[in-house]
Design an enzyme around this catalytic site. Sequence first.
Site, mmCIF file in Angstrom:
data_model
loop_
_atom_site.group_PDB
_atom_site.id
_atom_site.type_symbol
_atom_site.label_atom_id
_atom_site.label_comp_id
_atom_site.label_asym_id
_atom_site.label_seq_id
_atom_site.Cartn_x
_atom_site.Cartn_y
_atom_site.Cartn_z
ATOM 1 N N ALA A 130 20.527 -4.702 1.737
ATOM 2 C CA ALA A 130 21.974 -4.588 1.493
ATOM 3 C C ALA A 130 22.326 -5.047 0.080
ATOM 4 C CB ALA A 130 22.755 -5.389 2.525
ATOM 5 N N TYR A 131 21.720 -6.136 -0.343
ATOM 6 C CA TYR A 131 22.000 -6.631 -1.691
ATOM 7 C C TYR A 131 21.488 -5.654 -2.745
ATOM 8 C CZ TYR A 131 21.954 -9.645 -5.807
ATOM 9 O OH TYR A 131 22.146 -10.161 -7.074
ATOM 10 N N ALA A 132 20.260 -5.187 -2.552
ATOM 11 C CA ALA A 132 19.678 -4.258 -3.526
ATOM 12 C C ALA A 132 20.512 -2.994 -3.644
ATOM 13 C CB ALA A 132 18.243 -3.923 -3.127
#
Length: 219
Positions: A130-132
């Site tokens: 999700a962060y990437a």
Amino acid sequence: MSHVAIIGGHGKVALILSQLLKTGGNDVTSIFRNPDHTDDVENTGATPVVADVEQLSVAQIADLLEGHDAVVWSAGAGGGSPERTYAVDRDAAIRAMDAAEVAGAKRFVMVSYFGAGQDHGIPEDDPFHAYAQAKADADDHLRASALDWTIVGPGALTEDEASGKIDVSTGERDGERKTSRANVALVVGAVLDDPSTVGKKIDFSDGDTLISDALEVVS
């Protein structure tokens, strides 16, 4: 002298950056969510503004950025649920970019991470996905904007002292690279003062080259 707004102003990189910019003669507005952090921010010399950009519209963020020359995005959800990661690291960041355009704050520096991009290769079942993906989407929005943007991509963050020296990536992803938060702040301060870094993504880690010399390589 510039008037710089830092979004995510209570983060460790942001607190160091605020002091650096103030020492350099800039006016700094530091935007952060938790009112309990006001004293920490004031101690850097920045003007504290308590506001939760996750909850604000483009127009409301633009009001905060009015009169600023530059914006530094150093905020993040800090892990947790994918929903909040997308809400902060992608959606709120994108609204901040749009707000900067509305407010006339043309210079925008995004703190991303080493190797960020649509080709991140992180599988969907990985907690980092999700962060990437959020950072890849936000960085792409910034590239497509009319802002004078620079994206800085430090490696894995550490608490080491500032060395003032980095290595700039040539595009290879060759394992985890360490980057002190203090060096990240120095790089952000340097690119704000260097118009030749506009339109560049700079991946870097702690290294052996003076920051000013390293930036010449990518400029």
